[in-house]
Design a protein around this motif. Structure first.
Motif, short mmCIF file in Angstrom:
data_model
loop_
_atom_site.label_atom_id
_atom_site.label_comp_id
_atom_site.label_asym_id
_atom_site.label_seq_id
_atom_site.Cartn_x
_atom_site.Cartn_y
_atom_site.Cartn_z
N ARG A 24 -26.38 -9.90 -8.22
CA ARG A 24 -25.83 -11.14 -8.78
C ARG A 24 -24.35 -11.28 -8.44
O ARG A 24 -23.88 -12.38 -8.12
CB ARG A 24 -26.05 -11.20 -10.28
N ALA A 25 -23.61 -10.18 -8.53
CA ALA A 25 -22.18 -10.24 -8.21
C ALA A 25 -21.96 -10.62 -6.75
O ALA A 25 -21.08 -11.43 -6.43
CB ALA A 25 -21.52 -8.90 -8.52
N LEU A 26 -22.76 -10.04 -5.85
CA LEU A 26 -22.63 -10.37 -4.44
C LEU A 26 -22.95 -11.83 -4.18
O LEU A 26 -22.21 -12.54 -3.48
CB LEU A 26 -23.55 -9.48 -3.61
N LEU A 27 -24.04 -12.31 -4.74
CA LEU A 27 -24.46 -13.69 -4.50
C LEU A 27 -23.49 -14.68 -5.14
O LEU A 27 -23.26 -15.76 -4.58
CB LEU A 27 -25.88 -13.91 -5.03
N ALA A 28 -22.92 -14.33 -6.28
CA ALA A 28 -21.95 -15.22 -6.90
C ALA A 28 -20.72 -15.37 -6.02
O ALA A 28 -20.11 -16.45 -5.95
CB ALA A 28 -21.55 -14.68 -8.27
N ALA A 29 -20.36 -14.30 -5.31
CA ALA A 29 -19.17 -14.35 -4.45
C ALA A 29 -19.45 -14.94 -3.08
O ALA A 29 -18.57 -15.55 -2.47
CB ALA A 29 -18.59 -12.94 -4.30
N LEU A 50 -24.11 -12.69 4.75
CA LEU A 50 -24.66 -12.37 3.43
C LEU A 50 -25.84 -11.41 3.56
O LEU A 50 -25.97 -10.48 2.77
CB LEU A 50 -25.09 -13.65 2.72
N TRP A 51 -26.68 -11.64 4.57
CA TRP A 51 -27.82 -10.74 4.76
C TRP A 51 -27.36 -9.33 5.06
O TRP A 51 -27.93 -8.36 4.54
CB TRP A 51 -28.71 -11.27 5.88
N ARG A 88 -32.11 -17.69 -8.01
CA ARG A 88 -31.07 -18.29 -8.84
C ARG A 88 -29.93 -18.86 -8.00
O ARG A 88 -29.15 -19.69 -8.48
CB ARG A 88 -30.49 -17.24 -9.81
N SER A 89 -29.81 -18.41 -6.77
CA SER A 89 -28.71 -18.89 -5.92
C SER A 89 -29.20 -19.60 -4.67
O SER A 89 -28.39 -19.96 -3.81
CB SER A 89 -27.82 -17.70 -5.49
#
Length: 381
Positions: A24-29, A50-51, A88-89
């Motif tokens: 979640r932290a990675l995807l939020a950033a 991102l991948w 969620r993202s």
């Protein structure tokens, strides 16, 4: 239970919570709505940066891969947590297609053979593999699922066309079901090899690119033949359908959270619109649906993780229920945002399109309900 049947574990463990926090932290950033929309406008098929961070940095690409091949040796429960967060993202990464479906297909082959073992090691390290079947293919369809059929010659050369293959433009390795000289077979094909052509299609959901794959004499390496190939493809599609429910759960959760937050700040007649009883009831009903969807998705993930004999039933229930819930959550979120949710700049439309696309992916809800009726011996009249 008195008959000795294991009780499904629907709760999240400490390691799953830790994994969720990292993802979640990675995807939020790295996968906020502005970034996703910018990538779509630029026409990039997937977010490679991102991948790399998700697959290699956190190591999620190898969750289902045994440790002997460089993976984490984890289970579908952990993969489900990752998919909840990518849902969620609406992250533009090939996690479902590569780390779940392609890896599951390889695990269904003879992993002691070098072609299979080598591919598992590559995918665990972050290489993208894709099972070359149309995205709507359900686990219950006959082999090979692709139409028209891909044919393999005695020399391993493949010819045929497969439409609507998800993430094919991001793939480095294609796993191609084909009719070979000895019947059904599964082949590995280098996506950049001669004789492989990938044509981009325009999908409803721009965050999951689709392509038509044409093979014209492409060299294929056989991975499995006969019933083993059939079982490998069916097992991969079953795992994909079961864990897709977790992505749909993530979509629904984001939509409800976002709708609640927006209606708490949007005012009308001097009051937040979220205080109106009619809207409260709509959101409360949606919360109940999502709670039930969470149970169905977790049950499917746990069944896949434990190899439960009830896995086909759990997967059919999860898809039959979670797919419509995700669509309804996205529709409610869009409506509760009013005109704002209709604009390109607002991310709500991305979740609605992903939910609608997911609803037809790996079998529509009606297909899963029909399969469920047969599995529990309650056929329609």
């Amino acid at each position: 239970m008195t008959d000795g049947t294991p009780v499904p574990d629907l709760l999240y463990g400490g390691s799953e919570d830790d994994l969720r926090a990292s993802v979640r932290a990675l995807l939020a950033a790295r996968s906020d709505p502005a970034t996703v929309l910018a990538d779509l406008e630029a026409g990039r098929p997937c977010d490679t940066g991102l991948w790399e961070a998700l697959a290699g940095g956190i190591g999620t690409a190898g969750l289902l891969v045994p440790e002997e091949f460089g993976g984490a040796g984890a289970s579908a429960r952990e993969a489900a947590v990752v998919l909840e967060e990518t849902g969620r993202s609406v992250a533009r990464v090939p996690y479902l297609t590569s780390a779940v479906i392609a890896v599951s297909a390889l695990l269904g082959c003879d992993t002691a053979r070098e072609p299979v073992a080598g591919l598992l090691t590559r995918l665990a390290a972050g290489a993208v593999g894709v099972l070359a079947v149309p995205l709507p293919t359900a686990p219950y369809q006959a082999f090979p699922a692709a139409r028209p059929t891909v044919l393999a010659g005695a020399d391993g050369a493949l010819r045929g066309t497969v439409t609507t293959v998800a993430d094919a433009r991001c793939a480095e390795v294609l796993l191609v079901p084909a009719d070979g000289p000895r019947g059904p077979a599964l082949y590995a094909v280098d996506a950049s090899a001669a004789g492989v052509a990938t044509t981009a299609l325009t999908p409803l959901d721009l965050t999951r690119p689709l392509a038509a794959l044409t093979l014209d004499g492409a060299a294929g390496t056989p991975l499995a033949t006969g019933e083993r190939a059939v079982a490998a493809v069916r097992g991969a599609l079953t795992a994909g359908a079961g864990l897709l429910a977790s992505e749909q759960l993530g979509i629904a959760e984001w939509c409800l959270t976002t709708a609640v937050a927006y209606t708490g700040t949007r005012t009308q007649f001097g009051r937040p619109v979220g205080s109106f009883q009619a809207l409260k009831h709509r959101m409360a009903a949606l919360w109940l649906d999502i709670a039930a969807a969470r149970a169905a998705a977790r049950n499917a993930a746990d069944a896949l993780a434990t190899g439960s004999p009830d896995t086909p039933v759990a997967v059919a229930v999860a898809q039959a229920y979670c797919a419509p819930v995700a669509v309804r959550a996205a529709e409610e979120c869009l409506q509760l945002h009013g005109g704002t949710g209709m604009t390109w700049e607002h991310p709500v439309h991305l979740f609605l399109k992903r939910a609608k696309s997911d609803e037809s992916a790996l079998g529509a809800p009606g297909r899963h309900r029909a399969a469920l009726a047969e599995l529990v011996e309650l056929p329609a009249p």
